[in-house]
Structure formats: structure tokens, C-alpha cells
Design an enzyme around this catalytic site. Structure first.
Site, PDB file in Angstrom:
ATOM      1  N   TYR A  94       0.825  -1.219   0.000  1.00 15.55           N
ATOM      2  CA  TYR A  94       0.000   0.000   0.000  1.00 15.55           C
ATOM      3  C   TYR A  94       0.858   1.267   0.000  1.00 15.55           C
ATOM      4  O   TYR A  94       0.446   2.306  -0.490  1.00 15.55           O
ATOM      5  CB  TYR A  94      -0.963   0.001   1.202  1.00 15.55           C
ATOM      6  CG  TYR A  94      -2.167  -0.886   0.962  1.00 15.55           C
ATOM      7  CD1 TYR A  94      -3.344  -0.371   0.438  1.00 15.55           C
ATOM      8  CD2 TYR A  94      -2.107  -2.249   1.233  1.00 15.55           C
ATOM      9  CE1 TYR A  94      -4.438  -1.186   0.197  1.00 15.55           C
ATOM     10  CE2 TYR A  94      -3.193  -3.072   0.997  1.00 15.55           C
ATOM     11  CZ  TYR A  94      -4.352  -2.529   0.476  1.00 15.55           C
ATOM     12  OH  TYR A  94      -5.438  -3.337   0.231  1.00 15.55           O
ATOM     13  N   GLU A 136      -8.190  -7.020   5.366  1.00 15.07           N
ATOM     14  CA  GLU A 136      -7.312  -8.063   4.812  1.00 15.07           C
ATOM     15  C   GLU A 136      -6.570  -8.804   5.938  1.00 15.07           C
ATOM     16  O   GLU A 136      -6.384 -10.019   5.865  1.00 15.07           O
ATOM     17  CB  GLU A 136      -6.371  -7.450   3.756  1.00 15.07           C
ATOM     18  CG  GLU A 136      -7.158  -7.141   2.484  1.00 15.07           C
ATOM     19  CD  GLU A 136      -6.557  -6.104   1.539  1.00 15.07           C
ATOM     20  OE1 GLU A 136      -5.337  -5.907   1.548  1.00 15.07           O
ATOM     21  OE2 GLU A 136      -7.339  -5.488   0.770  1.00 15.07           O
TER      22      GLU A 136
HETATM   23  C1  HEM Z   1      -6.378   1.913  -1.568  1.00  8.39           C
HETATM   24  C2  HEM Z   1      -5.726   1.084  -2.337  1.00  8.39           C
HETATM   25  C3  HEM Z   1      -6.339   0.126  -3.316  1.00  8.39           C
HETATM   26  C4  HEM Z   1      -7.543   0.135  -3.928  1.00  8.39           C
HETATM   27  C5  HEM Z   1      -8.656   1.163  -3.794  1.00  8.39           C
HETATM   28  C6  HEM Z   1      -7.609  -1.031  -4.782  1.00  8.39           C
HETATM   29  C7  HEM Z   1      -8.675  -1.349  -5.591  1.00  8.39           C
HETATM   30  C8  HEM Z   1      -8.781  -2.511  -6.319  1.00  8.39           C
HETATM   31  C9  HEM Z   1      -9.929  -2.892  -7.089  1.00  8.39           C
HETATM   32  C10 HEM Z   1     -11.209  -2.090  -7.210  1.00  8.39           C
HETATM   33  C11 HEM Z   1      -9.659  -4.099  -7.652  1.00  8.39           C
HETATM   34  C12 HEM Z   1     -10.589  -4.927  -8.542  1.00  8.39           C
HETATM   35  C13 HEM Z   1     -11.267  -5.959  -7.675  1.00  8.39           C
HETATM   36  C14 HEM Z   1     -12.189  -6.852  -8.485  1.00  8.39           C
HETATM   37  O1  HEM Z   1     -13.231  -6.388  -8.857  1.00  8.39           O
HETATM   38  O2  HEM Z   1     -11.850  -7.978  -8.737  1.00  8.39           O
HETATM   39  C15 HEM Z   1      -8.326  -4.478  -7.255  1.00  8.39           C
HETATM   40  C16 HEM Z   1      -7.677  -5.640  -7.653  1.00  8.39           C
HETATM   41  C17 HEM Z   1      -6.343  -5.814  -7.519  1.00  8.39           C
HETATM   42  N1  HEM Z   1      -5.493  -5.064  -6.737  1.00  8.39           N
HETATM   43 FE1  HEM Z   1      -5.983  -3.457  -5.640  1.00  8.39          FE
HETATM   44  N2  HEM Z   1      -6.435  -1.716  -4.676  1.00  8.39           N
HETATM   45  C18 HEM Z   1      -5.644  -1.056  -3.786  1.00  8.39           C
HETATM   46  C19 HEM Z   1      -4.387  -1.449  -3.392  1.00  8.39           C
HETATM   47  C20 HEM Z   1      -3.661  -2.436  -3.999  1.00  8.39           C
HETATM   48  C21 HEM Z   1      -2.290  -2.717  -3.707  1.00  8.39           C
HETATM   49  C22 HEM Z   1      -1.470  -2.015  -2.637  1.00  8.39           C
HETATM   50  C23 HEM Z   1      -1.909  -3.735  -4.543  1.00  8.39           C
HETATM   51  C24 HEM Z   1      -0.555  -4.362  -4.680  1.00  8.39           C
HETATM   52  C25 HEM Z   1       0.463  -3.761  -5.155  1.00  8.39           C
HETATM   53  C26 HEM Z   1      -3.066  -4.091  -5.329  1.00  8.39           C
HETATM   54  C27 HEM Z   1      -3.099  -5.091  -6.274  1.00  8.39           C
HETATM   55  C28 HEM Z   1      -4.237  -5.549  -6.884  1.00  8.39           C
HETATM   56  C29 HEM Z   1      -4.252  -6.679  -7.804  1.00  8.39           C
HETATM   57  C30 HEM Z   1      -3.049  -7.486  -8.248  1.00  8.39           C
HETATM   58  C31 HEM Z   1      -5.579  -6.846  -8.182  1.00  8.39           C
HETATM   59  C32 HEM Z   1      -6.127  -7.889  -9.183  1.00  8.39           C
HETATM   60  C33 HEM Z   1      -5.969  -7.316 -10.561  1.00  8.39           C
HETATM   61  C34 HEM Z   1      -6.611  -8.107 -11.669  1.00  8.39           C
HETATM   62  O3  HEM Z   1      -7.029  -9.247 -11.493  1.00  8.39           O
HETATM   63  O4  HEM Z   1      -6.690  -7.532 -12.756  1.00  8.39           O
HETATM   64  N3  HEM Z   1      -4.099  -3.281  -4.974  1.00  8.39           N
HETATM   65  N4  HEM Z   1      -7.826  -3.506  -6.439  1.00  8.39           N
END
Ligand code: HEM
Ligand SMILES: Cc1cc2nc3c(=O)[nH]c(=O)nc-3n(C[C@H](O)[C@H](O)[C@H](O)COP(=O)(O)OP(=O)(O)OC[C@H]3O[C@@H](n4cnc5c(N)ncnc54)[C@H](O)[C@@H]3O)c2cc1C
Length: 415
Positions: A94, A136
């Protein structure tokens, strides 16, 4: 975060929304350039088509706009946190995302990103990040030590129908597998040689819980002909599904996550309300897990399963067997391409694309029952149509659950 800061954040939202696409491309490009190890976490296709960055930015802007009323965001938090935990995202990640996201905001806002606005946005980001990190941490605690990849051996692979295969996966350590809720998925991670990185994908568990194996059911993504500005056209099949089907036979070892996901039948609640399962194509996978679980633990519970398919139905024999064992289960099949062997009333009920209006509203859809729960899984447009029909029949949104086999959410696609 004080009132003044939340106002500063809100004042910049229109400009940020206007440049949403630019933010997402700057943010991910720079972050992945400086932290190439994160390529092992992100789905490269959802990066290229912008779906994942758009989903993330939409959540952050939606959060900042509704900072005093977050109830609408709760289901999205569940989806994000579950997805994050199935991919092994940790609090330290994050920090990185926060830095690059706020830099992208600064680039787009220009002089409007004064030091005071910057501090206000940092507060807003961390408010959201801490909520996600907190949820988480809870999920990882529930995972009881299995918070990263666990090695599974492919025990066998079974062809269910053309292009759809079930994988029986056994943990290499031989230890008993934790329970999951029917409808949930696991993430699987494989090396994709052409990218030089790992790529993870989610697959719904397609069997009721068993202590010694998990089963997933994978459809080959054949891809399609695409064109770009350089070459006129190129063919791009899906990466992970093809590796699984072509290279991961019996004996191969795969990285698997703990089961996760917010699309599930809550088996801790002993409800006997009717269930309507509506699926198309490989959307059958989580439905098999739900139907098998109910047949084993609540055999009399009314379940109506409506499935749409072009040709053959995966698990056709299994479903016929389930119906013989479980008198509470009824099915209705829509098939668009009939074979000579198809028999009306046996292998299919309707020879056209799924149309819920063609069904009996009381017996097939349990529309007169105020507690019926609806579970939908299939292509995005299909799910939008099905949920719109149910809403038009006065089914409350809270009783309609959709599983999207992609990232982001259905509503996001509509806007
Ligand atoms: C406030 C911070 C964050 C928000 C608002 C956020 C938001 C999201 C959202 C909306 C999704 C799509 C979920 C779904 O519908 O399946 C997602 C997936 C994901 N996020 Fe985050 N995220 C955050 C932080 C992070 C961080 C810190 C990481 C790691 C570096 C990360 C890595 C991922 C990955 C790898 C996916 C799956 C992507 C995919 O399958 O295409 N996210 N996140
Ligand atoms: C919660 C959840 C549960 C799921 N459950 C299941 C399940 O039970 N069974 C199942 O089969 N799937 C399931 N999925 C979908 C699965 O995770 C994968 O998305 C699917 O297998 C395709 O992955 P892939 O790596 O083969 O294709 P990807 O490589 O991700 O490609 C996807 C598509 O994008 C196109 N593409 C890729 N690269 C390019 C490019 N450079 N230019 C143009 N187009 C490109 C490909 O042609 C392909 O059609 C689920 C997904 C989620 C989120």
C-alpha cells in the site's frame, strides 16, 4: 481527516475524474517501471485494457466523494479485500501504490495540487488503505497461516465438454484442506514465459468442500483476432487457461491460494429459502459447488437451476444424477445449437438464447417467494440482462448476487 481537508479533496474530484484515463496510465506505468516485481501480482491483460487501473481509481474517487457515507462501498470492499488476499497483497504494497497514485494525481492537477491539498489526499488515501488493510488482516487470520502460495499437485484432469476441463488439485503437504463457502474461488499462479513473470488468475471451486482435494473447472480462452496500430492483425489466446490445459497434466505442481471471494452461499446460515442458480457457459463452475453442497446438506431445499449454453452442457450427467437424488432440484436448459442426439425435455428445454420471461415465474424463478436468493454467473452482458430482468420483477438488489469472471464490477462497465 478534518472537514477542511475533506472539502479540499472533494473540490479536486471533478478534475481528477475528467482525467481518469491519464491518471491510471501514468500511475501504473511508473509504478511497474520502478517496481517490476509487482508484475507478478497484476494481471497484464487488465493492465493493457485499463480495466484494473480504472477500477482502482474509480474506487478511490468514489471513496473520497462519499467519505461521510461509505455504506454503498462496503460490497466493493469485500470484493477487493478478498481478491487482494487471494493474491498475497500485503500492507507494505500500500505504501508503494500510495506514492505512485498521488504522484499521478499531482501530475494531472498541476498547480492545483498545493501542499495542503497533497496532505489532504494523503490522509484520504490512507483512510481507505487502512480500512482495506484491516479487513485483509482479518481475512489472512482466517486463512490460518496459508497467506501466500501453497503447492498443489494436479491429481487428474477431466474433460467436461469441448474446451472445458476440471482439474483435481491435491496439496503437496498432504494436510487436510480448509473449508470454503460454495461459490468461492482460488487464485492459481503460473510462470508465463512470454512475459517473464508469474500471472495469477481466479478459478471458482467447482465441487463441494472435500478435505483432500479442491476442484476447479477451466475454459480454454481461445482468444480472437485483434488489430493494433503497428501490425494490421494478430492473434492472442488467453495466457493462463491455455498453459493449464496444455501443460498442467497429472503430476504437475501449481501455486494455489487460500479460497476467497464474496460470492457464496452462506452455509453457516441454516436458511431453507429457495435458491435460483442462473449460469451460462463456464459460469456453471460455482453453481456446481453450490448445488452439490445443498444436495448433501439440505437435500429438500428448493433449488432451480437455469443454464444457457450453445452446444453441450458441462456436468450434464452429474446434474441428471443430482436431480434423481435431490427432489428439491429442478433445471431448465436453454440451448442454441442442437445436436441430433438432443431430446426436448431431457437434454434441453428451450432452443433459444436464455430468456427468463419464457420460464414459469412461480416454479422456475420462485418470484412469489419473498426470500428467494438469486446467484448469477456468466458473461458480463448476460449477467446485466438477467439482473435487470429480476429487478423488473421487483426482486430486491440485495437478493441478487453476481460473480464476474473479471476485474472491476458490473456497474463500472455500465457507466
Ligand atoms: C487503496 C488502495 C487500493 C484500492 C482502492 C484497490 C482497488 C482494487 C480494485 C477495485 C480491484 C478490482 C477488484 C475486483 O473487482 O476484482 C483491485 C484488484 C487488484 N489489486 Fe488493488 N487496490 C488497492 C491497493 C492495492 C495494492 C497495494 C496492490 C498491490 C500492489 C493491489 C493489487 C491488486 C491486484 C493485483 C488486483 C487484481 C488485478 C486483476 O485481477 O486484474 N491493490 N484492487
Ligand atoms: C472470481 C473469478 C472466478 C473465475 N472463475 C473461473 C472459472 O471457474 N473457470 C474459468 O474458466 N474462468 C474463471 N475465471 C476467469 C479466469 O480467471 C481467467 O480470466 C480466464 O481463464 C482467462 O485467463 P487467461 O490467462 O487464459 O486469458 P488472459 O491472458 O487473461 O486473456 C484474456 C483475454 O484477453 C485477450 N488478450 C490477452 N492479451 C491481449 C493482447 N495483448 N491484446 C488483445 N487481447 C489480448 C485474450 O485473447 C483473451 O481473450 C474467473 C475469474 C474471476 C475473477
Amino acid at each position: 481527516m478534518n472537514y477542511q481537508q475533506s472539502k479540499l479533496v472533494k473540490d479536486t474530484i471533478p478534475a481528477l475524474r475528467e482525467h481518469g484515463e491519464r491518471i491510471t496510465s501514468i500511475f501504473y506505468k511508473n509504478m511497474l517501471r520502478d517496481h517490476p516485481e509487482l508484475n507478478n501480482y497484476f494481471n497484464s491483460v487488465n493492465q493493457k485494457n485499463g480495466r484494473q487501473p480504472r477500477a482502482l481509481t474509480a474506487v478511490i474517487l468514489g471513496f473520497a466523494a462519499n467519505i461521510n457515507n461509505l455504506s454503498e462501498l462496503v460490497p466493493k470492499f469485500e470484493r477487493m479485500s478478498n481478491k487482494h488476499c487471494s493474491l498475497g497483497i500485503k500492507p507494505e504494497h500500500y505504501e508503494i501504490v500510495g506514492v505512485y497514485l498521488l504522484r499521478a494525481f499531482a501530475e494531472v492537477l498541476g498547480p492545483a495540487m498545493t501542499p495542503t491539498v497533497q496532505v489532504a489526499w494523503e490522509k484520504a488515501y490512507w483512510l481507505l488503505a487502512k480500512m482495506l488493510i484491516g479487513r485483509e488482516a482479518q481475512l489472512y487470520r482466517d486463512f490460518q497461516g496459508w497467506s501466500s502460495w501453497r503447492k498443489f499437485k494436479v491429481d487428474r484432469v477431466v474433460s467436461e465438454t469441448e474446451g472445458i476441463y476440471s482439474f483435481y488439485l491435491k496439496p503437496q503437504d498432504g494436510k487436510k484442506l480448509p473449508k470454503f463457502l460454495p461459490g468461492q474461488y482460488v487464485s492459481l499462479r503460473v510462470q508465463v514465459p512470454e512475459s517473464g513473470h508469474y500471472q495469477a488468475r481466479q478459478y471458482s471451486l467447482s465441487e463441494a468442500w472435500r478435505e483432500d482435494y479442491y476442484r476447479i473447472t477451466v475454459k480454454r480462452d481461445e482468444g480472437a483476432q485483434y488489430s493494433n496500430s503497428v501490425s494490421t492483425s494478430y492473434f492472442h489466446p488467453g495466457a493462463v487457461s491455455n498453459i493449464l490445459i496444455d501443460q498442467m497434466g497429472a503430476g504437475e505442481v501449481i501455486d494455489v491460494s487460500h479460497p476467497a471471494g464474496e460470492f457464496f452461499l452462506d452455509t453457516n446460515n441454516e436458511s431453507t429459502q429457495p435458491l435460483v442458480l442462473i449460469s451460462a457457459g463456464v459460469g456453471v463452475a460455482p453453481m456446481i459447488s453450490i448445488a452439490n453442497t445443498v444436495s448433501e446438506s439440505q437435500p429438500g431445499r428448493p433449488v432451480s437451476w437455469i443454464h444457457g449454453s450453445r452446444k453441450s452442457i458441462p456436468f450434464e450427467d452429474h446434474i441428471a444424477q443430482l436431480k434423481r437424488k435431490n427432489t428439491g432440484l429442478r433445471t431448465k436448459i436453454f440451448k442454441t445449437q442442437l445436436a441430433r442426439s438432443d431430446v426436448a425435455g431431457v437434454t434441453y428445454d428451450f432452443d433459444f438464447r436464455m430468456d427468463l420471461a419464457a420460464l414459469n415465474p412461480a416454479d422456475d424463478l420462485f418470484l412469489r417467494h419473498s426470500g428467494t436468493e438469486y446467484y448469477i454467473c456468466g458473461p458480463e452482458l448476460f449477467m446485466l440482462e438477467v439482473s435487470a430482468y429480476l429487478k423488473s420483477q421487483s426482486v430486491p438488489v440485495a437478493r441478487i448476487k453476481c460473480e464476474l469472471f473479471s476485474t472491476g464490477d458490473l456497474a463500472l462497465k455500465q457507466t
